[in-house]
Design an enzyme around this catalytic site. Structure first.
Site, PDB file in Angstrom:
ATOM      1  N   LYS A 175       0.911  -1.231  -0.143  1.00  0.00           N
ATOM      2  CA  LYS A 175       0.008   0.223  -0.099  1.00  0.00           C
ATOM      3  C   LYS A 175       0.850   1.108  -0.006  1.00  0.00           C
ATOM      4  O   LYS A 175       0.542   2.283  -0.744  1.00  0.00           O
ATOM      5  CB  LYS A 175      -1.107  -0.012   1.292  1.00  0.00           C
ATOM      6  CG  LYS A 175      -0.422  -0.275   2.519  1.00  0.00           C
ATOM      7  CD  LYS A 175      -1.464  -0.583   3.589  1.00  0.00           C
ATOM      8  CE  LYS A 175      -1.054  -0.756   4.957  1.00  0.00           C
ATOM      9  NZ  LYS A 175      -0.175  -1.398   5.228  1.00  0.00           N
ATOM     10  N   THR A 176       1.959   1.418   0.684  1.00  0.00           N
ATOM     11  CA  THR A 176       2.749   2.379   0.639  1.00  0.00           C
ATOM     12  C   THR A 176       3.381   3.223  -0.751  1.00  0.00           C
ATOM     13  O   THR A 176       3.534   3.831  -0.804  1.00  0.00           O
ATOM     14  CB  THR A 176       3.705   1.926   1.873  1.00  0.00           C
ATOM     15  OG1 THR A 176       3.100   2.566   2.354  1.00  0.00           O
ATOM     16  CG2 THR A 176       5.106   3.382   1.701  1.00  0.00           C
ATOM     17  N   ALA A 177       3.816   1.573  -0.835  1.00  0.00           N
ATOM     18  CA  ALA A 177       5.150   1.140  -2.429  1.00  0.00           C
ATOM     19  C   ALA A 177       3.409   2.598  -3.623  1.00  0.00           C
ATOM     20  O   ALA A 177       4.205   3.235  -4.213  1.00  0.00           O
ATOM     21  CB  ALA A 177       5.088   0.394  -3.088  1.00  0.00           C
TER      22      ALA A 177
ATOM     23  N   GLU B 108       5.814   7.254   9.453  1.00  0.00           N
ATOM     24  CA  GLU B 108       6.792   5.739   9.441  1.00  0.00           C
ATOM     25  C   GLU B 108       8.641   5.833   9.073  1.00  0.00           C
ATOM     26  O   GLU B 108       9.461   4.942   9.456  1.00  0.00           O
ATOM     27  CB  GLU B 108       6.646   4.394   8.566  1.00  0.00           C
ATOM     28  CG  GLU B 108       5.321   3.911   9.608  1.00  0.00           C
ATOM     29  CD  GLU B 108       4.707   2.505   8.956  1.00  0.00           C
ATOM     30  OE1 GLU B 108       4.303   1.906  10.464  1.00  0.00           O
ATOM     31  OE2 GLU B 108       4.499   2.380   7.752  1.00  0.00           O
TER      32      GLU B 108
ATOM     33  N   ARG C 222      13.500   4.834  -2.132  1.00  0.00           N
ATOM     34  CA  ARG C 222      12.565   4.209  -2.284  1.00  0.00           C
ATOM     35  C   ARG C 222      11.155   4.123  -3.880  1.00  0.00           C
ATOM     36  O   ARG C 222      11.301   3.193  -5.161  1.00  0.00           O
ATOM     37  CB  ARG C 222      10.750   3.725  -2.005  1.00  0.00           C
ATOM     38  CG  ARG C 222      11.105   2.981  -0.386  1.00  0.00           C
ATOM     39  CD  ARG C 222       9.637   2.740   0.243  1.00  0.00           C
ATOM     40  NE  ARG C 222      10.171   1.521   1.518  1.00  0.00           N
ATOM     41  CZ  ARG C 222       8.760   0.894   1.153  1.00  0.00           C
ATOM     42  NH1 ARG C 222       7.460   1.159   1.066  1.00  0.00           N
ATOM     43  NH2 ARG C 222       8.641   0.298   2.494  1.00  0.00           N
TER      44      ARG C 222
ATOM     45  N   GLY D 138     -15.182   2.779  11.498  1.00  0.00           N
ATOM     46  CA  GLY D 138     -16.039   2.469  10.432  1.00  0.00           C
ATOM     47  C   GLY D 138     -16.313   4.307   9.571  1.00  0.00           C
ATOM     48  O   GLY D 138     -16.710   4.203   8.552  1.00  0.00           O
TER      49      GLY D 138
END
Length: 504
Positions: free
Chosen positions: A222-224, A247, A256, A395
């Protein structure tokens, strides 16, 4: 000057004559009455007796009674305040103040502006008093809280009025005309290009004022994907992008991106060991990445107030700020007083943070991409594909988000199942296991046409407030954090596999 008002209130700006004209108009014309009551509130009137007259008129409207000088007087009398406001004589004075209904909106605007100015000045005084008289534990919290109070005090200035169909259709027509000039494959993108045709087709790109959530279990990618989105927007749309990385450090994040652009293993980049032309690829990627308009904030455990304040500051410096990425929601703090870390309080905190992110996107008219984790409930099910109900902590995330993308990576869950099936003899395989092996083999064959070892990722656009939902296939190259769209030939062949194989 009105009586019985505090000394601190008496030197504030007002227009008594405008207030008289507005109230007089409301008692003389039904059209004026509706305009006044829908545009103004009790506290917008500076004069206390004007506030009481406004309340009497509001009461009559609630009872669906006629509104004129006589009925207003009777209602004031019922409220035991008729003499306080000056009785019938003062109501006649209000009627005499009306010169023309044509100027009514002008007078209403004056009253609103003066009301906002009073609230703003009172807020400034309150902030000054708190600074001088009260204990301040955290100066940064005080500044950000004060900024929020000031913003609230002038919020009425941003309330829009009705838009006519002619105005809206003119805007739509101009946008459609602009889209006609684009190539067909780009004309479906009315927002910012995500970099992935399949996602663009369903979402029409990232839209101003919308909140997009990318959710998955840890290490799925998900971060990528969020970084890939950020880089595509910054380079393809040539607009600034802000990334709040809670993070990772800014250096880790940029490494990255360099790995993704160069298609060189992140591990090799980190240790500085390159093979063949990899060093040249990395050097070229560094040069390319350095020109991207991406701004990174690496503050850990950042507060929501900080995110809003820093985004406003960046937008002031770069008015064309195109996208904000927050990685990830679970580490964002609400700010203010500390709260209990119980499950209920955390759910409430996430609800407020989610709402604040959505409000920031709407206020600043910027798309915001938020990374979020899925709960462990996914692991407990036989079918591991995530659902909206798996969104962690609250939610409210599902409710506030305009778009929710749930990531499912085949090899994350199914590698062990494939190994177990591979160890069986052909006659021992169930039809479902035969299908899985055939599908895995075909994916491997088709994936080998793209350099590196790719994982198949299903991006499930499970919610799309203003568009279609659906699933988009992507290839994820984990060693350098890159997502790529499969070719149409690959998609067609996968469809053929599914049609030919019908697992029980």
């Amino acid at each position: 000057m009105a009586k019985n008002q505090s000394k601190s209130y008496q030197d504030l700006p007002c227009s008594i004559e405008a207030e008289k004209a507005v109230l007089g108009s409301a008692m003389m014309s039904q059209e004026a009455l509706y305009n006044v009551m829908s545009s103004l509130q009790q506290e917008d009137f500076y004069s206390l007796k004007h506030q009481k007259i406004y309340i009497a008129i509001a009461n009559l409207m609630a009872k669906k009674s006629a509104v004129d000088a006589m009925t207003v007087f009777e209602e004031l009398d019922n409220l035991k305040v008729a003499q306080e406001v000056g009785g019938v004589d003062y109501l006649k004075e209000l009627l005499d103040a009306v010169l023309s209904f044509a100027n009514l909106q002008f007078y209403i605007d004056i009253i609103v502006d003066q009301s906002v100015l009073r609230k703003m000045l009172l807020t400034i005084r309150e902030i000054d008093r708190e600074y001088r008289e009260e204990k301040i534990d955290d100066l940064n919290d005080f500044i950000l809280s004060s900024e929020g109070k000031f913003k609230d005090s002038i919020a009425r200035r941003h309330i829009s009025s009705f838009a006519s169909m002619e105005e809206v259709t003119n805007v739509i027509e101009s946008k459609l005309n602009a889209q006609k000039e684009l190539p067909y494959d780009q004309s479906e993108v009315i927002g910012l290009n995500t970099g992935y045709p399949g996602i663009n087709k369903l979402t029409q790109g990232f839209q101003k004022g919308e909140m997009t959530v990318i959710a998955a279990r840890p290490s799925v990618g998900k971060t990528a994907l969020a970084l890939n989105f950020a880089y595509h927007v910054a380079t393809k749309s040539d607009v600034p992008v802000a990334i709040f990385s809670l993070e990772m450090t800014s250096e880790s994040l940029v490494r990255r991106i360099i790995a993704s652009v160069s298609c060189v293993s992140l591990k090799d980049i980190n240790i500085g060991r390159f093979k063949g032309t990899d060093r040249a690829k990395v050097a070229a990627a560094i040069k390319e990445v350095s020109n991207a308009k991406i701004f990174i904030d690496e503050s850990s455990s950042i507060k929501m107030l900080d995110i809003v304040a820093k985004t406003r500051k960046l937008q002031a410096a770069h008015p064309n700020l195109g996208l904000v990425v927050i990685d990830y929601l679970g580490l964002v703090q609400l700010g203010g007083k500390s709260v209990s870390r119980s499950a209920d309080s955390r759910t409430e905190e996430v609800r407020k943070i989610s709402l604040a992110i959505k409000e920031m996107a709407k206020e600043l008219q910027i798309p915001v991409v938020v990374v979020s984790q899925l709960s462990r409930d996914v692991e407990k099910r036989d079918v591991k594909k995530p659902m909206l109900s798996d969104l962690r902590d609250s939610g409210a995330i599902e409710q506030d988000a305009d778009v929710v993308m749930l990531l499912y990576r085949e090899d994350y869950y199914n590698e062990q199942k494939k190994i177990s099936a591979a160890n069986k003899k052909p006659g021992q395989l169930t039809k479902a296991e035969q299908f899985e092996l055939a599908k895995a083999q075909k994916e491997k064959e088709l994936g080998e046409s793209i350099p590196g070892s790719a994982s198949y990722v299903e991006v499930n656009i499970a919610k799309n407030r203003n568009g279609q939902v659906g699933k988009v296939p992507l290839f994820f190259y984990k060693e350098y954090g890159r997502f790529d769209s499969p070719s149409q030939a690959w998609i067609d062949q996968m469809k053929a596999i599914v049609e030919e194989s019908d697992p029980d």
